[in-house]
Scaffold this active site. Structure first.
Site, PDB file in Angstrom:
ATOM      1  N   CYS A 139      39.825 -17.443 102.893  1.00 53.02           N
ATOM      2  CA  CYS A 139      39.318 -18.786 103.150  1.00 53.02           C
ATOM      3  C   CYS A 139      38.024 -18.792 103.946  1.00 53.02           C
ATOM      4  CB  CYS A 139      40.366 -19.604 103.910  1.00 53.02           C
ATOM      5  SG  CYS A 139      40.756 -18.942 105.555  1.00 53.02           S
ATOM      6  N   GLU A 185      46.385 -21.329  97.356  1.00 52.03           N
ATOM      7  CA  GLU A 185      46.300 -22.064  98.625  1.00 52.03           C
ATOM      8  C   GLU A 185      45.016 -21.692  99.342  1.00 52.03           C
ATOM      9  OE1 GLU A 185      47.287 -21.770 103.152  1.00 52.03           O
ATOM     10  OE2 GLU A 185      46.692 -20.251 101.681  1.00 52.03           O
ATOM     11  N   ARG A 191      49.021 -28.088 110.046  1.00 53.50           N
ATOM     12  CA  ARG A 191      48.365 -27.004 109.299  1.00 53.50           C
ATOM     13  C   ARG A 191      48.015 -27.524 107.904  1.00 53.50           C
ATOM     14  NH1 ARG A 191      48.225 -21.657 110.284  1.00 53.50           N
ATOM     15  NH2 ARG A 191      47.754 -20.234 108.577  1.00 53.50           N
ATOM     16  N   ARG A 232      46.480 -27.652 104.467  1.00 53.28           N
ATOM     17  CA  ARG A 232      45.991 -26.703 103.486  1.00 53.28           C
ATOM     18  C   ARG A 232      45.960 -27.364 102.113  1.00 53.28           C
ATOM     19  NH1 ARG A 232      44.820 -24.683 107.576  1.00 53.28           N
ATOM     20  NH2 ARG A 232      45.052 -22.514 108.251  1.00 53.28           N
TER      21      ARG A 232
END
Length: 474
Positions: free
Chosen positions: A82, A120, A171, A173
């Site tokens: 990421c 993801e 979190r 995502r």
């Protein structure tokens, strides 16, 4: 319980596997490994110890212009790197080498044609700065024959109820989920993004200590608050008391209810008295920073008038001996009375203080939050619980710093479980049109809503060995 011995069990390829967040969700459903790859040797050692499947390797060597050696599989997963899209990185997207790893995923997808894709990444991938990269990914998956939503689907464990695998961690995502369109069927050109059912969402406030749950002991090895950290917090605790008294005094004078403590960043380096010093700080500052500076000037003037120059200057002399990042405060705890009643994160931007409801996202850079009511930092085991892993998941004898890093890089298992369920419901018609798709749908829809117990049982059946000292060495 799924029959894992069946030769026709659903198989998955686990790319950028980390310690196995996707593997945890899919293994609990009854799927079997076809392939796993993780370039970090420490994470790969933990992966192999728990899932008894080798993972150490480099996907670019297994899927490139010369060949694709990844075996056939039904489901492909991956939290691909990421950094090219993260707000904390350079955000160069696909111009950066790591940003091109999607192409390795695409080579596998085109060669092996898995029925289901689940990828993801950080939310920023779907943000305005990376609109081009996002469109490229979506268009290439569609050109490869997959039905995929163009609108992003963002999930966070704190939005999911605990009985559905949620946990008290913010979190966010983005998930890219896609289904191979069977021959003779037509893909929906604009499918709705995957969404969780209303009954799975969290409709009350989290209680971090009870809901995680956290161990009540304040003496867990490796979680101690250092003397310097305690000094910083105690000194800022004095200022919180000063500000609260100042607000109470203002309320008495005006007859209005007391105002909350300042919500803007408190920067003591901007607490200067002279006009020249203030103009120097404002010179060339962007608009957002100039606004915060002026608010700090006003805050300083108000506290100085209430407290007196002598007492405030004494406090300032001490705080200015601290490291630069510890001379700042971000109060986000509303009406909490004490910093020690809160969660304190020691960040580059300062001491961030929040109520003990849920935690910010775990990050790979160690910023282990301090849990004020317990008087220690979050433990490595508690970090694993935040990511949805059961207590019999082993990290062997590796350093806690590595475990925190792996948790910060990992995917939340409860979120993966719910995303897979929601995706299979959205694309039910496509999945039921083929034998393998039907098997995937039945496996996923029949899986437990909260996978933690099933993961624990799966690990127990595997009788996972401990990570060897050599494999997990520093």
């Amino acid at each position: 319980m799924p029959d894992e011995s069946r030769s026709d069990a659903i198989t998955f390829a686990d790319l950028f596997a980390g310690i196995g967040g996707f593997a945890a969700a899919l293994s609990a459903m009854g799927a079997k490994h076809a392939y796993a790859v993780e370039i970090d040797k420490h994470a790969a050692a933990v992966y192999q110890a728990n899932w008894q499947h080798p993972a150490l390797g480099d996907v670019t060597k297994d899927a490139n212009d010369n060949a694709v050696t990844v075996p056939a599989h039904d489901v492909i997963t991956g939290g691909f790197p990421c950094q090219p899209f993260s707000k904390s990185g350079a955000q160069r997207g696909m111009d950066e080498v790591r940003g091109t790893l999607f192409w390795n995923i695409e080579k596998i997808v085109r060669e092996r044609k898995p029925t289901l894709i689940c990828l993801e990444n950080v939310r920023n991938l779907a943000g305005p700065r990376h609109r081009h990269e996002w469109q490229v990914i979506i268009e290439h998956l569609r050109n490869a024959g997959y039905q995929v939503a163009e609108q992003s689907a963002v999930f966070s464990p704190h939005l999911i109820a605990p009985q559905f695998g949620g946990s008290p961690q913010v979190r966010e995502r983005v998930f890219i989920t896609a289904t191979l369109v069977p021959e003779g069927m037509v893909m929906d050109p604009d499918p709705e993004p995957v969404a969780l059912p209303e009954h799975a969402l969290m409709h009350r406030e989290w209680n971090l200590i009870e809901d995680l749950p956290m161990d009540k002991s304040a003496t867990i090895p490796g979680t101690e608050i250092s003397p310097d950290e305690r000094t910083w917090i105690d000194h800022w605790e004095q200022m919180v008391a000063f500000m609260r008294a100042w607000r109470a005094n203002q309320a008495r004078l005006t007859g209005e209810p007391p105002r909350r403590l300042p919500g803007h960043p408190v920067w003591t380096d901007a607490w200067v008295n002279s006009k020249a010093a203030r103009e120097h700080l404002l010179d060339g500052a962007p608009a957002w920073k100039a606004d915060f500076l002026r608010k700090n000037f006003d805050l300083y003037d108000g506290i100085r008038e209430f407290l007196g120059a002598k007492d405030l200057d004494k406090w300032l002399r001490e705080v200015r001996e601290f490291p630069e990042s510890r001379r700042k405060l971000e109060w986000q705890a509303q009406d909490a009375q004490s910093m020690w009643d809160c969660v304190i994160s020691l960040r580059p931007s300062g001491l961030r203080v929040k109520r003990p409801t849920h935690l910010p996202a775990l990050v790979a850079i160690t910023q282990t939050p301090i849990i004020g009511p317990i008087g220690r930092k979050l433990s490595a085991r508690e970090a694993a619980r935040l990511q949805g892993l059961p207590d019999n998941f082993t990290f062997g004898d590796q350093r806690d710093a590595l475990t925190y890093k792996q948790m910060g890089n990992g995917v939340n298992v409860g979120v993966v479980n719910q995303v897979l369920k929601a995706h299979c419901e959205r694309d039910k018609d496509l999945l039921l049109a083929t034998e393998r798709g039907r098997a995937i749908y039945e496996m996923v829809s029949g899986a437990a809503e909260n996978p933690k117990s099933a993961i624990a049982a799966h690990l127990e059946r595997l009788d996972s060995p401990t990570v060897s000292s050599a494999a997990a060495a520093n």
